[in-house]
Motif scaffolding. Sequence first.
Motif, mmCIF file in Angstrom:
data_model
loop_
_atom_site.group_PDB
_atom_site.id
_atom_site.type_symbol
_atom_site.label_atom_id
_atom_site.label_comp_id
_atom_site.label_asym_id
_atom_site.label_seq_id
_atom_site.Cartn_x
_atom_site.Cartn_y
_atom_site.Cartn_z
ATOM 1 N N ASP A 77 0.835 -1.191 0.000
ATOM 2 C CA ASP A 77 0.000 0.000 0.000
ATOM 3 C C ASP A 77 0.876 1.248 0.000
ATOM 4 O O ASP A 77 1.881 1.310 0.707
ATOM 5 N N ALA A 78 0.475 2.231 -0.791
ATOM 6 C CA ALA A 78 1.189 3.507 -0.806
ATOM 7 C C ALA A 78 0.772 4.300 0.436
ATOM 8 O O ALA A 78 -0.398 4.626 0.600
ATOM 9 N N ALA A 79 1.719 4.581 1.291
ATOM 10 C CA ALA A 79 1.438 5.332 2.514
ATOM 11 C C ALA A 79 1.208 6.807 2.215
ATOM 12 O O ALA A 79 0.603 7.524 3.010
ATOM 13 N N GLY A 80 1.663 7.249 1.070
ATOM 14 C CA GLY A 80 1.514 8.643 0.695
ATOM 15 C C GLY A 80 2.243 8.883 -0.606
ATOM 16 O O GLY A 80 2.730 7.961 -1.241
ATOM 17 N N GLY A 81 2.308 10.138 -0.970
ATOM 18 C CA GLY A 81 2.968 10.520 -2.209
ATOM 19 C C GLY A 81 2.435 11.856 -2.678
ATOM 20 O O GLY A 81 1.540 12.440 -2.060
ATOM 21 N N SER A 82 2.975 12.318 -3.755
ATOM 22 C CA SER A 82 2.514 13.564 -4.352
ATOM 23 C C SER A 82 1.050 13.402 -4.761
ATOM 24 O O SER A 82 0.684 12.433 -5.419
ATOM 25 N N ASP A 83 0.219 14.347 -4.357
ATOM 26 C CA ASP A 83 -1.208 14.272 -4.690
ATOM 27 C C ASP A 83 -1.434 14.139 -6.194
ATOM 28 O O ASP A 83 -2.258 13.340 -6.635
ATOM 29 N N SER A 84 -0.687 14.903 -6.973
ATOM 30 C CA SER A 84 -0.889 14.865 -8.425
ATOM 31 C C SER A 84 -0.456 13.521 -9.015
ATOM 32 O O SER A 84 -1.100 13.007 -9.933
ATOM 33 N N TYR A 85 0.610 12.924 -8.483
ATOM 34 C CA TYR A 85 1.062 11.613 -8.971
ATOM 35 C C TYR A 85 0.049 10.527 -8.612
ATOM 36 O O TYR A 85 -0.295 9.686 -9.440
ATOM 37 N N LEU A 86 -0.453 10.554 -7.393
ATOM 38 C CA LEU A 86 -1.445 9.569 -6.969
ATOM 39 C C LEU A 86 -2.728 9.695 -7.792
ATOM 40 O O LEU A 86 -3.336 8.689 -8.174
ATOM 41 N N GLU A 87 -3.136 10.922 -8.087
ATOM 42 C CA GLU A 87 -4.316 11.138 -8.918
ATOM 43 C C GLU A 87 -4.088 10.633 -10.339
ATOM 44 O O GLU A 87 -4.994 10.092 -10.973
ATOM 45 N N TRP A 88 -2.877 10.827 -10.849
ATOM 46 C CA TRP A 88 -2.532 10.326 -12.182
ATOM 47 C C TRP A 88 -2.676 8.808 -12.233
ATOM 48 O O TRP A 88 -3.243 8.260 -13.192
ATOM 49 N N ILE A 89 -2.191 8.102 -11.217
ATOM 50 C CA ILE A 89 -2.325 6.644 -11.174
ATOM 51 C C ILE A 89 -3.816 6.262 -11.175
ATOM 52 O O ILE A 89 -4.236 5.374 -11.921
ATOM 53 N N LYS A 90 -4.608 6.967 -10.370
ATOM 54 C CA LYS A 90 -6.059 6.683 -10.337
ATOM 55 C C LYS A 90 -6.687 6.878 -11.721
ATOM 56 O O LYS A 90 -7.469 6.039 -12.181
ATOM 57 N N ARG A 91 -6.358 7.997 -12.368
ATOM 58 C CA ARG A 91 -6.935 8.274 -13.697
ATOM 59 C C ARG A 91 -6.548 7.201 -14.707
ATOM 60 O O ARG A 91 -7.387 6.724 -15.479
ATOM 61 N N CYS A 92 -5.289 6.807 -14.695
ATOM 62 C CA CYS A 92 -4.799 5.827 -15.674
ATOM 63 C C CYS A 92 -5.424 4.446 -15.470
ATOM 64 O O CYS A 92 -5.601 3.707 -16.438
#
Length: 107
Positions: A88-103
């Motif tokens: 599980d990703a404990a955190g990260g850049s909001d924009s990077y995490l959103e990019w993964i969700k979109r993809c």
Amino acid sequence: MSDICVVLCTCPDKDSARLIAGEAVKQGHAACVNIIPGLESLYFWDGEVQNDSEVQMVLKTSRTSLDELFKLVISLHPYDEPEWLILDAAGGSDSYLEWIKRCTQKF
């Protein structure tokens, strides 16, 4: 629990890793896959210690895509029992995490 996770999966060579990674990204089950060559893996299999060269795949995906990603990996992977570890990703850049969700939610 985060919706974003990283999956670790080894392959015997770059060709099999590229095939799996390419399909995972093309089908929207992973946003990105890193293929890291040059691993030496020691593991217990068939009653003895094995020593093999492998490549490591690091697949970035969302929790909602895990089942389909697993089915894809199993269908293409040459091993009887491929590595499948979910972190599980404990955190990260909001924009990077959103990019993964979109993809990983485009299909």
